[in-house]
Design a protein around this motif. Structure first.
Motif, PDB file in Angstrom:
ATOM      1  N   THR A 134      35.278  42.515  34.511  1.00 25.63           N
ATOM      2  CA  THR A 134      35.760  41.387  34.953  1.00 25.63           C
ATOM      3  C   THR A 134      37.180  41.103  34.462  1.00 25.63           C
ATOM      4  N   TRP A 137      40.218  40.591  36.442  1.00 24.39           N
ATOM      5  CA  TRP A 137      40.629  39.246  37.139  1.00 24.39           C
ATOM      6  C   TRP A 137      41.438  38.494  36.158  1.00 24.39           C
ATOM      7  N   GLN A 140      44.553  36.942  37.574  1.00 22.13           N
ATOM      8  CA  GLN A 140      44.378  35.527  38.621  1.00 22.13           C
ATOM      9  C   GLN A 140      43.805  34.474  37.680  1.00 22.13           C
ATOM     10  N   TRP A 148      38.850  37.313  45.534  1.00 20.50           N
ATOM     11  CA  TRP A 148      37.927  38.546  45.412  1.00 20.50           C
ATOM     12  C   TRP A 148      36.920  38.522  46.651  1.00 20.50           C
ATOM     13  N   GLN A 191      29.250  36.446  41.308  1.00 19.46           N
ATOM     14  CA  GLN A 191      30.864  36.419  40.965  1.00 19.46           C
ATOM     15  C   GLN A 191      31.347  35.456  40.851  1.00 19.46           C
ATOM     16  N   TRP A 208      36.874  30.087  42.637  1.00 19.72           N
ATOM     17  CA  TRP A 208      36.857  31.227  43.551  1.00 19.72           C
ATOM     18  C   TRP A 208      37.413  31.024  44.929  1.00 19.72           C
ATOM     19  N   GLN A 211      37.905  36.540  49.634  1.00 24.64           N
ATOM     20  CA  GLN A 211      38.978  37.398  49.954  1.00 24.64           C
ATOM     21  C   GLN A 211      38.281  38.299  51.342  1.00 24.64           C
ATOM     22  N   ALA A 216      40.689  43.219  50.951  1.00 22.54           N
ATOM     23  CA  ALA A 216      40.317  43.733  49.484  1.00 22.54           C
ATOM     24  C   ALA A 216      40.477  45.260  49.713  1.00 22.54           C
TER      25      ALA A 216
END
Length: 274
Positions: A134, A137, A140, A148, A191, A208, A211, A216
């Protein structure tokens, strides 16, 4: 107990294996590409598993090897396993998780088969998803939005410290020959929940954003370059929406304590997301 050689000693797991062995007062040697930059408090030998001839000096007086294969291709793995089998007694191999009754796919399964045929004593560690993945990320998270696919994909992510602690336990105690241990974190989190916990650990609100799959796929293909690997990853994440990644109690059984939670992992790594 003889000397233990740790490959991948500067990686997320290998660094913890090396330091935990050293802290226990055990004889450990790290196999690294650049000893000057490794920053490890142990004996180091320069080498690269993709150049098997560099492995020979590192195996002197070694009894056990922690093996982490450095690529997605088996390449010269046959030569590496043969060299280890000639000079040592056992290997603990960091493999990959599989459904019950199956063997790992891709290079993980190939290397397991090489080890089984080598005559070495062996133990395979088959972790589920790495919490450390992770970290991808991080940029972001700093912007406050993680975009995502498959936000409802639920995984039982494991702290790299737990993988290392299991490896150290197996390397330093009896009764693990021929075992393949499935190891995971203690809980299933989507997630989107993982992102929330990372935000809480860093003291910021992170949301979150789902995506689209085509976007992706294009992004992952640019980053990874292997279409089959991209499709496999997307298929796996998609499956975890309806079939969450299982949890195991292997860490607790082997170490006598609960596995570390994802919240603990996020707190340990909060600075990496700031």
């Amino acid at each position: 107990m003889g000397k233990i050689l740790v490959t991948g000693a500067t990686g997320n797991v290998g660094r913890h294996v090396t330091t935990q062995l050293a802290e226990a007062g055990l004889a450990v040697r790290a196999f690294v590409r650049d000893p000057g930059r490794a920053g490890l408090p142990v004996e180091m030998v320069r080498g690269d598993l993709n150049a098997p001839e560099t492995l020979e000096p590192a195996l002197e007086d070694v009894e056990s090897v922690f093996l982490l294969w450095p690529s997605f291709s088996t390449g010269v793995a046959d030569e590496v396993v043969t060299a280890i089998a000639k000079r040592t007694r056992r290997v603990v191999y960091l493999s990959a998780s599989v459904p019950d009754g199956e063997e790992p796919s891709r290079h993980y399964g190939d290397i397991e088969r090489l080890i089984r045929r080598s005559g070495l004593g062996w133990t395979f560690l088959r972790p589920g998803g790495f919490a450390a993945n992770t970290l991808g990320w991080a940029e972001q998270v700093r912007r406050g939005v993680v975009r995502w696919p498959y936000g409802q994909a639920a995984r039982s992510l494991i702290h790299e410290k737990d993988i290392a602690a299991v490896a150290v336990h197996v390397l330093t105690s009896a009764g693990h020959n021929g075992a393949a241990y499935a190891i995971t974190g203690p809980e299933q989190l989507t997630q989107a929940e993982q992102v929330r916990l990372i935000g809480e650990a860093t003291g910021r609100e992170v949301r979150w954003e789902e995506q689209p799959l085509d976007e992706a796929r294009e992004q992952l293909l640019a980053a990874w370059g292997d279409p089959s690997f991209v499709e496999s990853a997307l298929e796996t994440w998609g499956r975890f929406v309806t079939e969450p990644e299982p949890t195991t109690d292997t860490v607790a059984k082997l170490l006598g304590r609960p596995a570390l939670t994802f919240r603990q992992w996020a707190e340990d790594h909060a600075a990496d997301f700031r």
